[in-house]
Design an enzyme around this catalytic site. Structure first.
Site, PDB file in Angstrom:
ATOM      1  N   SER A 147      -1.202   0.672  -6.040  1.00 26.64           N
ATOM      2  CA  SER A 147      -1.271   0.969  -4.606  1.00 26.64           C
ATOM      3  C   SER A 147      -0.251   0.142  -3.852  1.00 26.64           C
ATOM      4  O   SER A 147       0.128  -0.959  -4.283  1.00 26.64           O
ATOM      5  CB  SER A 147      -2.675   0.677  -4.071  1.00 26.64           C
ATOM      6  OG  SER A 147      -2.702   0.744  -2.660  1.00 26.64           O
ATOM      7  N   TYR A 160     -10.208  -4.594  -3.217  1.00 27.12           N
ATOM      8  CA  TYR A 160      -9.419  -3.478  -3.740  1.00 27.12           C
ATOM      9  C   TYR A 160      -7.998  -3.923  -4.042  1.00 27.12           C
ATOM     10  O   TYR A 160      -7.446  -3.640  -5.107  1.00 27.12           O
ATOM     11  CB  TYR A 160      -9.416  -2.345  -2.715  1.00 27.12           C
ATOM     12  CG  TYR A 160      -8.536  -1.168  -3.064  1.00 27.12           C
ATOM     13  CD1 TYR A 160      -8.927  -0.238  -4.010  1.00 27.12           C
ATOM     14  CD2 TYR A 160      -7.306  -0.977  -2.417  1.00 27.12           C
ATOM     15  CE1 TYR A 160      -8.126   0.857  -4.319  1.00 27.12           C
ATOM     16  CE2 TYR A 160      -6.505   0.107  -2.716  1.00 27.12           C
ATOM     17  CZ  TYR A 160      -6.913   1.016  -3.670  1.00 27.12           C
ATOM     18  OH  TYR A 160      -6.111   2.086  -3.974  1.00 27.12           O
TER      19      TYR A 160
END
Length: 254
Positions: A147, A160
């Site tokens: 990400s 995350y």
């Protein structure tokens, strides 16, 4: 002849979003695709049906990740499905795409949230690779979906972001270890993509515009934008690339 003719690919989290886009593209390039899903059988079957309509080959594999025995269950069903289809055993391409995101900054993250994020986003890919390597021939391909939060600060999802940082560390380490076998290991880092995972951020035209503004192209990414990069990394054209973090964010926050 497709670039991936004769190859078997496993894409985790392939029932929707980026995973579905990746599965569609790999099948379009000739791969037989195992469409993994955690709980949404209807969505996974829709992905398989879409691939079939395009003349591709795919089959669904159900296995919840982040629970005891998850990897063993997944590969047991994967091996069985290949045998039932009369396909050769083995795995040529592994795409670790499945992941979860829980909005929680440093003041709101809990041990339970963090443990769940680690279990799905970091632990499962590690052991999917470990157990997949006995099935993977020399010259195989491993692509980990990370990400943009490993490059752009994302305090509202600190747990995350940590798991995605771990995925990139894993990518680098394994690229060195598996190089002698000709297996490439790379990470792809999407930015904001128009998928269900980001739907809660698009609550108004203004909120959507703010997300679009991250990219130099002033739009949200599409699943196909990421899938095309993954397909390149899964092909022989990428044979001289390994251990890399490929930014797939449309130039977000350059």
């Amino acid at each position: 002849m497709g670039a991936l003719d004769g190859k078997t690919a496993l894409v985790t989290g392939a029932s929707r979003g980026i995973g579905r886009g990746i599965a569609l593209r790999l099948a379009r390039d000739g791969a037989l695709v195992a469409v993994h899903y955690g709980g949404n059988q209807a969505a996974a079957e829709e992905t398989v049906a879409l691939i079939g309509k395009e003349g591709g080959r795919a089959f669904p594999i159900a296995a919840e990740l982040g629970v005891p025995g998850d990897v063993e269950t997944l590969y047991g069903r994967f091996d069985q499905a290949l045998a039932e289809r009369g396909e050769r055993p083995g795995l040529d391409i592994l795409v670790n795409n499945a992941g979860i995101s829980v909005p929680a900054d440093i003041h709101k993250v809990t041990p339970e949230i963090f443990d769940r994020l680690v279990a799905v986003n970091a632990k499962a890919p590690l052991f999917l690779i470990q157990q997949g390597l006995s099935r993977m021939p020399d010259g195989g391909r491993i692509v980990n979906v990370s990400s943009i939060v490993t490059r752009i600060a994302f305090p509202e999802g600190v747990g995350y972001a940590m798991t995605k940082g771990g995925i990139e560390a894993l990518t680098l380490a394994l690229a060195k270890e598996l190089g002698p076998r000709g297996i490439t290991v790379n990470a792809v880092t999407p930015g904001f993509v128009a998928t269900e995972m980001n739907a809660h951020r698009r609550t108004s035209p203004e909120a959507t515009a703010a997300l679009e503004a991250y990219s130099m192209f002033n739009r949200l990414g599409e699943a196909a934008d990421v899938a095309d990069i993954v397909a390149f990394l899964a092909s022989d054209d990428s044979r001289w690339i390994t251990g890399q973090r490929i930014d797939a964010s449309g130039g977000s926050r350059l």
